[in-house]
Design a protein around this motif. Structure first.
Motif, mmCIF file in Angstrom:
data_model
loop_
_atom_site.group_PDB
_atom_site.id
_atom_site.type_symbol
_atom_site.label_atom_id
_atom_site.label_comp_id
_atom_site.label_asym_id
_atom_site.label_seq_id
_atom_site.Cartn_x
_atom_site.Cartn_y
_atom_site.Cartn_z
ATOM 1 N N CYS A 22 0.844 -1.203 0.000
ATOM 2 C CA CYS A 22 0.000 0.000 0.000
ATOM 3 C C CYS A 22 0.877 1.249 0.000
ATOM 4 O O CYS A 22 0.605 2.226 -0.694
ATOM 5 C CB CYS A 22 -0.921 0.001 1.219
ATOM 6 N N GLY A 23 1.948 1.196 0.774
ATOM 7 C CA GLY A 23 2.881 2.317 0.806
ATOM 8 C C GLY A 23 3.564 2.536 -0.529
ATOM 9 O O GLY A 23 3.772 3.677 -0.955
ATOM 10 N N ALA A 24 3.920 1.453 -1.214
ATOM 11 C CA ALA A 24 4.577 1.576 -2.519
ATOM 12 C C ALA A 24 3.659 2.246 -3.532
ATOM 13 O O ALA A 24 4.104 3.054 -4.362
ATOM 14 C CB ALA A 24 4.995 0.190 -3.015
ATOM 15 N N ALA A 25 2.370 1.917 -3.481
ATOM 16 C CA ALA A 25 1.408 2.551 -4.388
ATOM 17 C C ALA A 25 1.305 4.050 -4.114
ATOM 18 O O ALA A 25 1.254 4.870 -5.041
ATOM 19 C CB ALA A 25 0.040 1.890 -4.242
ATOM 20 N N ILE A 26 1.296 4.425 -2.839
ATOM 21 C CA ILE A 26 1.279 5.851 -2.481
ATOM 22 C C ILE A 26 2.549 6.527 -2.969
ATOM 23 O O ILE A 26 2.523 7.635 -3.515
ATOM 24 C CB ILE A 26 1.130 6.019 -0.953
ATOM 25 N N ALA A 27 3.676 5.847 -2.781
ATOM 26 C CA ALA A 27 4.964 6.421 -3.174
ATOM 27 C C ALA A 27 5.002 6.744 -4.664
ATOM 28 O O ALA A 27 5.490 7.806 -5.067
ATOM 29 C CB ALA A 27 6.092 5.446 -2.820
ATOM 30 N N LYS A 28 4.472 5.846 -5.492
ATOM 31 C CA LYS A 28 4.548 6.042 -6.933
ATOM 32 C C LYS A 28 3.767 7.271 -7.386
ATOM 33 O O LYS A 28 4.107 7.895 -8.385
ATOM 34 C CB LYS A 28 4.059 4.785 -7.659
ATOM 35 N N THR A 29 2.716 7.625 -6.638
ATOM 36 C CA THR A 29 1.953 8.825 -6.987
ATOM 37 C C THR A 29 2.755 10.100 -6.715
ATOM 38 O O THR A 29 2.422 11.164 -7.249
ATOM 39 C CB THR A 29 0.625 8.886 -6.196
ATOM 40 N N LEU A 30 3.797 9.992 -5.890
ATOM 41 C CA LEU A 30 4.630 11.159 -5.583
ATOM 42 C C LEU A 30 5.776 11.352 -6.583
ATOM 43 O O LEU A 30 6.384 12.424 -6.618
ATOM 44 C CB LEU A 30 5.215 11.026 -4.173
#
Length: 280
Positions: A22-30
């Motif tokens: 879930c964190g990796a998905a958030i990271a990619k949006t940044l």
């Protein structure tokens, strides 16, 4: 002193997997705003700060033998995350994690002594082969290489994590290790100039990212590594590709083709089979 985590090792690993992806998905949006290195710097930097406040490790009491392991443990942790972000910047998260699993796969081969375990490892290797450059020309080659390099660092993290958990308190080990991970990564964030674009919104997302991708899962994994052999831990972690693919689809609309889905399925089946046939 109160126990901070009461989860058995296997549920701890599974919760860590969901949290990380879930964190990796958030990271990619940044990435479009602050870049892969900038995102990694925020994540690891905030994680280190949170863990240092939570555990307050006394660096003066760390012995030379502990320093000898906790420093490379932290450096491998930092490098693994930075290189992985470079990978998912170029290829889907689910496929990056599937390729990254080659590292834990090697740990599983080295630690295994039973024929059935080699069969599950072979099945996982077949899955990885399905998304190799010679079978899938739609994937970025540099992204594939970054994912494989991250896998090698993941293997180092598993081995060093298992060693440090035997001679050092889990909270002290993970917080000290994260400090060295931050020292390694922060210069890359400044060099990429992504940190210059920080806003309160991005900083808030960085805090959520740090909790989901670092502070919570690494502490859970440290607990599990203290109770599971490296081979068992690495095979359980092969569930990462499935979790990553689902999160990539839900949060980033990253669709995989049939061959890529089969690659992920091979890795997941290998993980489930090895877990069912593993000795207690």
């Amino acid at each position: 002193m109160k126990k901070q985590f009461n989860l058995p090792p296997v549920p701890a690993v599974l919760l860590a997997i969901v949290s990380v992806q879930c964190g990796a998905a958030i990271a990619k949006t940044l990435f479009p705003a602050i870049g892969a290195a900038g995102t990694a710097s925020i994540r690891i930097g905030i994680s280190a700060f949170i863990l240092l406040l939570a555990y307050r490790p006394n660096l003066k009491t760390i012995t030379p033998a502990q320093w000898k392991i906790v420093i490379p443990y932290g450096l491998s942790l930092g490098a693994m995350n930075l290189i992985f972000y470079f990978a998912i910047e170029r290829i889907p998260i689910g496929l990056a994690v599937t390729l990254e699993f080659l590292g834990p796969l090697l740990v599983a081969i080295i630690g295994s002594k039973r024929l059935v375990d080699y069969c599950w490892v072979l099945l996982a290797a077949m899955g990885i082969a399905l998304i190799a450059p010679w079978t899938n020309d739609r994937l970025d080659v540099l992204g594939i290489l970054f994912a494989l390099l991250a896998g090698g660092l993941w293997a180092a993290y598993i081995i060093l994590g298992g060693k440090i958990s035997k001679i050092m308190n889990g909270g002290q080990a993970v917080s000290t290790g994260m400090l060295f991970a931050a020292i390694l990564i922060l210069p890359f964030g400044f060099l990429e100039n992504g940190l210059a674009n920080l806003t309160p919104k991005f900083l808030g997302m960085g805090v959520a990212l740090a909790l989901l991708s670092s502070a919570i899962p690494f502490t859970l994994e440290m607990k599990a590594l203290g109770q599971l052999p490296p081979r068992t831990f690495s095979i359980l972690m092969s569930l990462e590709p499935a979790a990553a693919s689902i999160c990539g689809f839900i949060f980033l609309q990253e669709n995989l083709n049939f061959t890529e889905i089969m690659a992920v399925v091979c890795v997941v089946v290998a993980s489930a089979g090895s877990t069912l046939t593993a000795k207690k």
